[in-house]
Design a protein around this motif. Structure first.
Motif, PDB file in Angstrom:
ATOM      1  N   ILE A  40       0.855  -1.081   0.031  1.00  0.00           N
ATOM      2  CA  ILE A  40      -0.228  -0.217  -0.559  1.00  0.00           C
ATOM      3  C   ILE A  40       0.869   0.882   0.048  1.00  0.00           C
ATOM      4  N   PRO A  41       0.320   1.990  -1.129  1.00  0.00           N
ATOM      5  CA  PRO A  41       1.441   3.912  -1.153  1.00  0.00           C
ATOM      6  C   PRO A  41       0.901   4.180   0.283  1.00  0.00           C
ATOM      7  N   ALA A  49      -0.366  13.023  -4.486  1.00  0.00           N
ATOM      8  CA  ALA A  49      -0.602  12.499  -5.920  1.00  0.00           C
ATOM      9  C   ALA A  49      -1.202  13.460  -6.319  1.00  0.00           C
ATOM     10  N   HIS A  50      -1.030  13.275  -7.784  1.00  0.00           N
ATOM     11  CA  HIS A  50      -2.349  13.644  -9.130  1.00  0.00           C
ATOM     12  C   HIS A  50      -3.407  12.903  -8.544  1.00  0.00           C
ATOM     13  N   VAL A  51      -3.567  11.575  -8.272  1.00  0.00           N
ATOM     14  CA  VAL A  51      -4.447  10.459  -8.405  1.00  0.00           C
ATOM     15  C   VAL A  51      -4.102  10.051  -6.958  1.00  0.00           C
ATOM     16  N   SER A  52      -4.724  10.133  -5.813  1.00  0.00           N
ATOM     17  CA  SER A  52      -4.858   9.705  -4.439  1.00  0.00           C
ATOM     18  C   SER A  52      -5.863   8.312  -4.381  1.00  0.00           C
ATOM     19  N   SER A 453       6.106   1.805 -10.421  1.00  0.00           N
ATOM     20  CA  SER A 453       4.896   2.008 -11.430  1.00  0.00           C
ATOM     21  C   SER A 453       5.662   0.597 -12.846  1.00  0.00           C
ATOM     22  N   ASP A 454       4.705  -0.327 -12.197  1.00  0.00           N
ATOM     23  CA  ASP A 454       5.595  -0.996 -13.750  1.00  0.00           C
ATOM     24  C   ASP A 454       4.610  -0.763 -14.949  1.00  0.00           C
ATOM     25  N   THR A 455       5.011  -0.633 -16.100  1.00  0.00           N
ATOM     26  CA  THR A 455       4.093  -0.260 -17.006  1.00  0.00           C
ATOM     27  C   THR A 455       3.899  -1.388 -18.449  1.00  0.00           C
ATOM     28  N   PRO A 470       1.115   5.667  -9.282  1.00  0.00           N
ATOM     29  CA  PRO A 470       1.656   5.070  -7.972  1.00  0.00           C
ATOM     30  C   PRO A 470       0.766   6.513  -7.038  1.00  0.00           C
ATOM     31  N   GLY A 471       0.882   6.206  -5.552  1.00  0.00           N
ATOM     32  CA  GLY A 471      -0.369   6.497  -4.591  1.00  0.00           C
ATOM     33  C   GLY A 471      -1.651   6.458  -5.174  1.00  0.00           C
TER      34      GLY A 471
END
Ligand code: 6R9
Length: 690
Positions: A40-41, A49-52, A453-455, A470-471
């Motif tokens: 968990i972040p 984060a931009h997206v939390s 981040s496994d992209t 992330p986040g």
């Protein structure tokens, strides 16, 4: 408390059916079960984060699927457009049964990606910000460029290219190592509307010639030589040989612009063709450092990048301007939680798609500070990466699993003697990251503090497709997690039927996204048959995957005849055709086998010409042939002498059986009774270690 971020989730409607279910309750159950090891972040990370949270992601994701035009127009509007796109934000046909495949985004919009990378950031007051920190092969050899200086360098080259007759739509071939001049050359092409075709400087002269013959560039841009680790590679000699080969195939190259990379080799010792060859340093500085833009349509081509497929001929993946711009910028920002104060380092070479989208365009469009590293990550010692991280205070570090695995073997002290405290986000790309490498990367390199981040994405997709934010997401080591905004992945069975819930199958995508490739250069038919015919109605990635009970996606590797060696795509057919070009090789069959560091290794079964004895010298000479024809990175790890190959009665090589023999899974050979001569299997097994 661990469920803090896991708010309510629902099943969402979509453009073409349902989206995969992200179920809070199930996720809750998974949290409780030991085997899933959710990571968990931290609250601190998520809050900034931009997206939390998953809920926040879902809200944006829902909009991206329900209203792609509105969603992507909002992001596109953050860039400069000389003229806005037309009424239709996008049009798509991904269904081969309904006619030709066609994808367009922001058509009619007039822009320039170089303008948005450089001029726009300078206009916004960031001219003095560092755009590129260049780190040479030798520690202590470095340079920097601010956004303003980068623009000046780009303009000088752009003016030169125009002056020698390069026009909008012309191809420019770039064969350079990781010097600042590589992104400079890409941006200069973009500035004048020329189409760059970067060829990784590890490809051989024959591979380079093949690409020159296919895209017929006006000019080739290279350098005299490069020092990588303790090796010197004479790039200009390779280019000379490639151009000679192209000329034999009726493709002339008029100009070879050569950068003098002094750190590697003195100018005097470079071979020269008068009238064709020009030293960069002799001409470029004479040009003005401002240069008018060529405004282009969103659907005008930006670049070609060749990639391996399941036949011998590489495919020229074509990307256009507007959608690619919006997509690389947006994915970069969200998947790495990018903030203006970050220092970003992606270890990929600009010769691959990762270096296009996430060394050059994505970061610069965001006004980021980027590291361009010329050297090898283990030179002079295995601590080099972390030395660079500390030197530049790198906060986002993006690399490939193969590097993680190779550094893992060198011992932890190479990592722990550096502070690494600037790191905030880690990234992985190129192949599935095995959970043990993931954990080492997370626990040791990132001090259990930095989300990974496994992209998952491809040359063809232009940008990230499946990636953690992330986040937002609790992570599972080894899973690429969930789709990026606007992406609708589906898992299908061998009949092309979508499978729901927990399953394994083929990974497809069912609607277009702005960064998608538009065609294969000069061969739209191959584009349609390779990617859109296997499972009509979908884009087929060529990858297999599992989806677990929580909806997390786990990539399992290629399902076609492509091998992924250290994150480099290599077609088995390419290696086979190189092998059979050897005068003493009658037939070859190549398969991938598990490799501890490279992910996959190349295993070649080789049948020799009648009467030729197998010897160690011959083995070396076969490997040399592949190195020469493709490049050192494609050299087989193992040559297995095969007096005969397992074939069906219709003459098809049964690779399934060869894969089992190569990986020594002899109890899993399966049914061999359909073989024309089942005896060859015994024989091959007995020759495995000879
Ligand atoms: C970006 C890039 C694409 C192939 C792709 C897949 C593999 C890439 C991955 C991954 C699992 C990841 N791949 N990223 N597999 N997890 N995060 O590598 O492009 O060179 O075209 O290769 O690489 O097999 O199909 P490209």
């Amino acid at each position: 408390d661990k469920l803090r971020h896991v708010d309510s989730m629902t099943t969402l409607p979509s453009r073409a059916g349902k989206i995969p279910k992200l179920n809070a309750l199930i996720l809750g159950e998974a949290l409780a079960s030991e085997e899933d090891h959710l990571i968990i972040p931290s609250q601190d990370f998520s809050e900034q984060a931009h997206v939390s949270s998953p809920a926040e992601y879902l809200e944006m994701y829902r909009r991206s699927i329900e209203d792609p035009a509105g969603f992507w127009s909002d992001f596109a509007s953050q860039f400069y457009w000389k003229e806005k796109w037309g009424q239709t934000v996008y049009s798509e046909n991904l269904d081969i049964r309904k006619g030709s495949i066609n994808i367009e985004w922001f058509k009619g919009g007039i822009t320039n990606i170089c303008y948005n990378c450089l001029d726009a950031n300078i206009a916004a007051g960031h001219g003095e910000k560092i755009a590129i920190y260049w780190e040479g092969n030798e520690p202590g050899v470095d340079a920097t460029l601010t956004y303003k200086q980068l623009l000046q360098r780009v303009c000088q080259l752009a003016n030169y290219l125009r002056d020698v007759g390069v026009k909008k739509g012309d191809a420019v071939l770039i064969y350079l190592p990781m010097l600042m001049e590589l992104p400079i050359a890409m941006l200069a092409c973009a500035r004048i509307g020329a189409v760059h075709s970067v060829v990784f400087a590890g490809f051989s002269s024959e591979s380079l010639a093949q690409r020159i013959i296919d895209c017929k560039p006006k000019i080739v841009i290279t350098c005299n030589a490069v020092q990588r680790g303790s090796k010197t590679i004479y790039l200009k000699d390779i280019v000379d040989a490639a151009i000679a080969e192209s000329v034999r195939n009726e493709t002339a190259v008029d100009i070879c612009l050569t950068y003098e990379n002094v750190s590697a080799l003195k100018k005097e010792s470079t071979k020269w063709v008068e009238g064709r060859d020009t030293w960069w340093q002799d001409v470029i500085p004479k040009y003005s450092d401002t240069c008018d833009l060529e405004w282009v349509d969103a659907e005008d081509p930006l670049f070609l990048l060749y990639t391996s497929g399941s036949t011998g001929k590489p495919k020229g993946v074509l990307h256009t301007t507007g959608g690619y711009m919006v997509y690389t910028a947006t994915t970069f920002k969200f998947a790495f939680d990018y903030k203006p104060s970050d220092v970003y380092w992606c270890t990929a070479d600009c010769g691959w798609i990762t270096g296009h989208s996430y060394v050059t365009y994505g970061p610069l469009l965001n006004g980021a500070t980027v590291i361009v590293f010329e050297g090898a990550p283990n030179y002079p010692d295995p601590g080099r990466c972390w030395e660079i991280v500390d030197k530049y205070k790198v906060s986002i570090f993006y690399t490939a699993p193969t590097l993680v695995r190779s550094l893992m073997r060198e011992g932890n002290e190479h990592v722990t003697r550096y502070s690494r405290k600037s790191l905030r986000v880690l990234g992985s790309v190129g192949e599935p990251i095995n959970p043990s490498a993931w954990r080492w990367f997370f626990n040791l390199v990132g001090d259990s503090r930095c989300p990974i981040s496994d992209t998952w994405w491809q040359t063809e997709t232009g940008g990230f497709m499946i990636t953690p934010l992330p986040g937002a997401w609790p992570q599972k080591p080894g899973s690429a997690t969930f789709p990026f905004f606007g992406i609708q992945p589906v898992v299908v069975d061998e009949k092309g039927k979508e499978i729901e819930g927990e399953c394994s199958g083929y990974l497809c995508v069912k609607s277009s996204w702005p960064g998608a490739f538009r065609t294969l250069y000069g061969d739209h038919e191959r584009y349609e048959t390779t990617y859109f015919s296997a499972f009509p109605g979908y884009y087929f990635s060529g990858d297999g995957c599992n989806r677990d009970k929580d909806g997390y996606i786990w990539l399992t590797g290629r399902v076609d005849d492509v091998i992924n060696v250290s994150g480099h795509r290599i077609g088995t057919a390419e290696v086979e055709s190189a092998l059979v070009s050897h005068p003493q090789c009658a037939e070859a069959a190549v398969v991938g086998v598990e490799h501890e560091v490279k992910g996959q290794g190349i295993y070649a079964f080789v049948t020799l010409v009648e009467g030729v004895p197998y010897s160690d010298d011959l083995r070396k000479s076969l490997i040399m042939t592949v190195r020469k024809q493709i490049g050192a990175f494609a050299a087989p790890d193992k040559i297995h002498w095969a007096p005969g190959l397992p074939k069906t009665r219709s003459g098809k090589i049964m690779r399934r059986i060869l894969r089992k023999i190569a990986s020594k899974q002899l109890d899993e050979l399966g049914d061999i009774s359909t073989l024309a001569d089942p005896g060859v299997v015994e024989e091959l097994i007995s020759l495995a270690d000879s």
